[in-house]
Design a protein around this motif. Sequence first.
Motif, PDB file in Angstrom:
ATOM      1  N   ILE A   1     -46.028 -44.936  67.298  1.00 41.18           N
ATOM      2  CA  ILE A   1     -44.881 -44.905  68.203  1.00 41.18           C
ATOM      3  C   ILE A   1     -43.609 -45.277  67.456  1.00 41.18           C
ATOM      4  O   ILE A   1     -42.549 -44.704  67.704  1.00 41.18           O
ATOM      5  N   GLU A   2     -43.706 -46.207  66.539  1.00 42.93           N
ATOM      6  CA  GLU A   2     -42.549 -46.588  65.735  1.00 42.93           C
ATOM      7  C   GLU A   2     -41.998 -45.368  64.986  1.00 42.93           C
ATOM      8  O   GLU A   2     -40.791 -45.170  64.909  1.00 42.93           O
ATOM      9  N   GLU A   3     -42.884 -44.532  64.454  1.00 38.04           N
ATOM     10  CA  GLU A   3     -42.449 -43.290  63.802  1.00 38.04           C
ATOM     11  C   GLU A   3     -41.756 -42.375  64.802  1.00 38.04           C
ATOM     12  O   GLU A   3     -40.740 -41.760  64.492  1.00 38.04           O
ATOM     13  N   THR A   4     -42.300 -42.279  66.004  1.00 34.93           N
ATOM     14  CA  THR A   4     -41.698 -41.448  67.046  1.00 34.93           C
ATOM     15  C   THR A   4     -40.313 -41.962  67.399  1.00 34.93           C
ATOM     16  O   THR A   4     -39.385 -41.183  67.616  1.00 34.93           O
ATOM     17  N   CYS A   5     -40.146 -43.280  67.428  1.00 40.78           N
ATOM     18  CA  CYS A   5     -38.844 -43.866  67.749  1.00 40.78           C
ATOM     19  C   CYS A   5     -37.802 -43.564  66.676  1.00 40.78           C
ATOM     20  O   CYS A   5     -36.612 -43.696  66.928  1.00 40.78           O
ATOM     21  N   SER A   6     -38.242 -43.162  65.491  1.00 48.11           N
ATOM     22  CA  SER A   6     -37.278 -42.818  64.453  1.00 48.11           C
ATOM     23  C   SER A   6     -36.641 -41.449  64.701  1.00 48.11           C
ATOM     24  O   SER A   6     -35.576 -41.167  64.174  1.00 48.11           O
ATOM     25  N   THR A   7     -37.284 -40.601  65.517  1.00 46.97           N
ATOM     26  CA  THR A   7     -36.716 -39.281  65.813  1.00 46.97           C
ATOM     27  C   THR A   7     -36.322 -39.119  67.280  1.00 46.97           C
ATOM     28  O   THR A   7     -35.490 -38.280  67.604  1.00 46.97           O
ATOM     29  N   HIS A   8     -36.921 -39.885  68.167  1.00 46.50           N
ATOM     30  CA  HIS A   8     -36.586 -39.848  69.591  1.00 46.50           C
ATOM     31  C   HIS A   8     -36.100 -41.237  69.997  1.00 46.50           C
ATOM     32  O   HIS A   8     -36.616 -42.239  69.502  1.00 46.50           O
ATOM     33  N   SER A   9     -35.140 -41.295  70.874  1.00 49.04           N
ATOM     34  CA  SER A   9     -34.677 -42.594  71.340  1.00 49.04           C
ATOM     35  C   SER A   9     -35.783 -43.259  72.141  1.00 49.04           C
ATOM     36  O   SER A   9     -36.345 -42.667  73.054  1.00 49.04           O
ATOM     37  N   CYS A  10     -36.086 -44.482  71.783  1.00 42.19           N
ATOM     38  CA  CYS A  10     -37.134 -45.225  72.471  1.00 42.19           C
ATOM     39  C   CYS A  10     -36.476 -46.189  73.447  1.00 42.19           C
ATOM     40  O   CYS A  10     -35.777 -47.111  73.037  1.00 42.19           O
ATOM     41  N   GLY A  11     -36.683 -45.929  74.735  1.00 46.00           N
ATOM     42  CA  GLY A  11     -36.060 -46.760  75.762  1.00 46.00           C
ATOM     43  C   GLY A  11     -36.742 -48.090  75.948  1.00 46.00           C
ATOM     44  O   GLY A  11     -36.135 -49.057  76.361  1.00 46.00           O
ATOM     45  N   GLY A  12     -38.030 -48.147  75.668  1.00 51.61           N
ATOM     46  CA  GLY A  12     -38.750 -49.397  75.791  1.00 51.61           C
ATOM     47  C   GLY A  12     -40.126 -49.212  76.406  1.00 51.61           C
ATOM     48  O   GLY A  12     -40.580 -48.091  76.622  1.00 51.61           O
ATOM     49  N   PHE A  13     -40.748 -50.329  76.688  1.00 55.87           N
ATOM     50  CA  PHE A  13     -42.101 -50.360  77.237  1.00 55.87           C
ATOM     51  C   PHE A  13     -42.091 -51.110  78.558  1.00 55.87           C
ATOM     52  O   PHE A  13     -41.280 -51.995  78.772  1.00 55.87           O
ATOM     53  N   MET A  14     -43.010 -50.744  79.415  1.00 48.20           N
ATOM     54  CA  MET A  14     -43.228 -51.533  80.613  1.00 48.20           C
ATOM     55  C   MET A  14     -44.726 -51.666  80.806  1.00 48.20           C
ATOM     56  O   MET A  14     -45.507 -50.864  80.318  1.00 48.20           O
ATOM     57  N   LEU A  15     -45.112 -52.742  81.470  1.00 53.25           N
ATOM     58  CA  LEU A  15     -46.526 -52.972  81.749  1.00 53.25           C
ATOM     59  C   LEU A  15     -46.789 -52.785  83.233  1.00 53.25           C
ATOM     60  O   LEU A  15     -45.990 -53.195  84.074  1.00 53.25           O
ATOM     61  N   TRP A  16     -47.909 -52.183  83.541  1.00 57.71           N
ATOM     62  CA  TRP A  16     -48.352 -52.027  84.920  1.00 57.71           C
ATOM     63  C   TRP A  16     -49.497 -52.993  85.130  1.00 57.71           C
ATOM     64  O   TRP A  16     -50.532 -52.863  84.480  1.00 57.71           O
ATOM     65  N   ASP A  17     -49.314 -53.861  85.911  1.00 53.68           N
ATOM     66  CA  ASP A  17     -48.170 -54.386  86.613  1.00 53.68           C
ATOM     67  C   ASP A  17     -48.028 -55.860  86.295  1.00 53.68           C
ATOM     68  O   ASP A  17     -48.790 -56.405  85.517  1.00 53.68           O
ATOM     69  N   ARG A  18     -47.023 -56.506  86.849  1.00 56.27           N
ATOM     70  CA  ARG A  18     -46.772 -57.901  86.486  1.00 56.27           C
ATOM     71  C   ARG A  18     -47.946 -58.812  86.854  1.00 56.27           C
ATOM     72  O   ARG A  18     -48.273 -59.737  86.112  1.00 56.27           O
ATOM     73  N   PHE A  19     -48.591 -58.566  87.969  1.00 52.81           N
ATOM     74  CA  PHE A  19     -49.756 -59.365  88.354  1.00 52.81           C
ATOM     75  C   PHE A  19     -50.815 -59.326  87.255  1.00 52.81           C
ATOM     76  O   PHE A  19     -51.316 -60.360  86.821  1.00 52.81           O
ATOM     77  N   HIS A  20     -51.136 -58.113  86.783  1.00 50.14           N
ATOM     78  CA  HIS A  20     -52.144 -57.985  85.737  1.00 50.14           C
ATOM     79  C   HIS A  20     -51.661 -58.585  84.416  1.00 50.14           C
ATOM     80  O   HIS A  20     -52.456 -59.116  83.645  1.00 50.14           O
ATOM     81  N   ASP A  21     -50.367 -58.487  84.152  1.00 47.99           N
ATOM     82  CA  ASP A  21     -49.814 -59.085  82.943  1.00 47.99           C
ATOM     83  C   ASP A  21     -49.977 -60.600  82.978  1.00 47.99           C
ATOM     84  O   ASP A  21     -50.356 -61.213  81.971  1.00 47.99           O
ATOM     85  N   ILE A  22     -49.701 -61.212  84.101  1.00 47.65           N
ATOM     86  CA  ILE A  22     -49.873 -62.662  84.219  1.00 47.65           C
ATOM     87  C   ILE A  22     -51.332 -63.039  84.009  1.00 47.65           C
ATOM     88  O   ILE A  22     -51.649 -63.977  83.288  1.00 47.65           O
ATOM     89  N   GLU A  23     -52.217 -62.280  84.628  1.00 43.28           N
ATOM     90  CA  GLU A  23     -53.646 -62.575  84.520  1.00 43.28           C
ATOM     91  C   GLU A  23     -54.178 -62.376  83.093  1.00 43.28           C
ATOM     92  O   GLU A  23     -54.998 -63.148  82.623  1.00 43.28           O
ATOM     93  N   SER A  24     -53.719 -61.336  82.403  1.00 39.34           N
ATOM     94  CA  SER A  24     -54.256 -60.997  81.079  1.00 39.34           C
ATOM     95  C   SER A  24     -53.444 -61.581  79.921  1.00 39.34           C
ATOM     96  O   SER A  24     -53.912 -61.593  78.786  1.00 39.34           O
ATOM     97  N   ASN A  25     -52.204 -61.998  80.212  1.00 35.45           N
ATOM     98  CA  ASN A  25     -51.306 -62.507  79.181  1.00 35.45           C
ATOM     99  C   ASN A  25     -50.972 -61.426  78.147  1.00 35.45           C
ATOM    100  O   ASN A  25     -50.720 -61.703  76.975  1.00 35.45           O
ATOM    101  N   TYR A  26     -50.989 -60.176  78.574  1.00 34.78           N
ATOM    102  CA  TYR A  26     -50.805 -59.035  77.678  1.00 34.78           C
ATOM    103  C   TYR A  26     -49.461 -59.089  76.951  1.00 34.78           C
ATOM    104  O   TYR A  26     -49.399 -58.956  75.732  1.00 34.78           O
TER     105      TYR A  26
END
Length: 123
Positions: A68-93
């Motif tokens: 993905i880092e290579e892809t960001c060198s040619t395409h604008s990378c807006g960022g990442f999001m996790l689905w969803d915050r509840f699972h992020d809290i539980e998994s500490n992802y």
Amino acid sequence: MVYNNPSCQYDQTNVDATPLLQSLDAWTSSVPPELSIVFWGLPAAPDAAPGGGYIPPNDLISKVLPHIEETCSTHSCGGFMLWDRFHDIESNYSNQVKHWDEQSACRFVTQVSKASLGSVSTT
């Protein structure tokens, strides 16, 4: 990112990022770089994507994000999001991958997560 779609998602059973990376390459090659901003959506836990596509944090860092880092060198990378915050809290992802994020041109979307943290109950 593609998940809940076996033909082009990360294959956790075989620990194989190939279908996902091939799908990424096909998609980004069809969109002119000057017209695209790429945002990535990731399930924060296996339960967040029951149809598959969850990428364990270590596999994300070692197998997917360098591509993905290579892809960001040619395409604008807006960022990442996790689905969803509840699972992020539980998994500490997000905390498991944030050190990569701090050194990368790509960024995880954290402001919404921080704002919603107070509204999510973990009890």
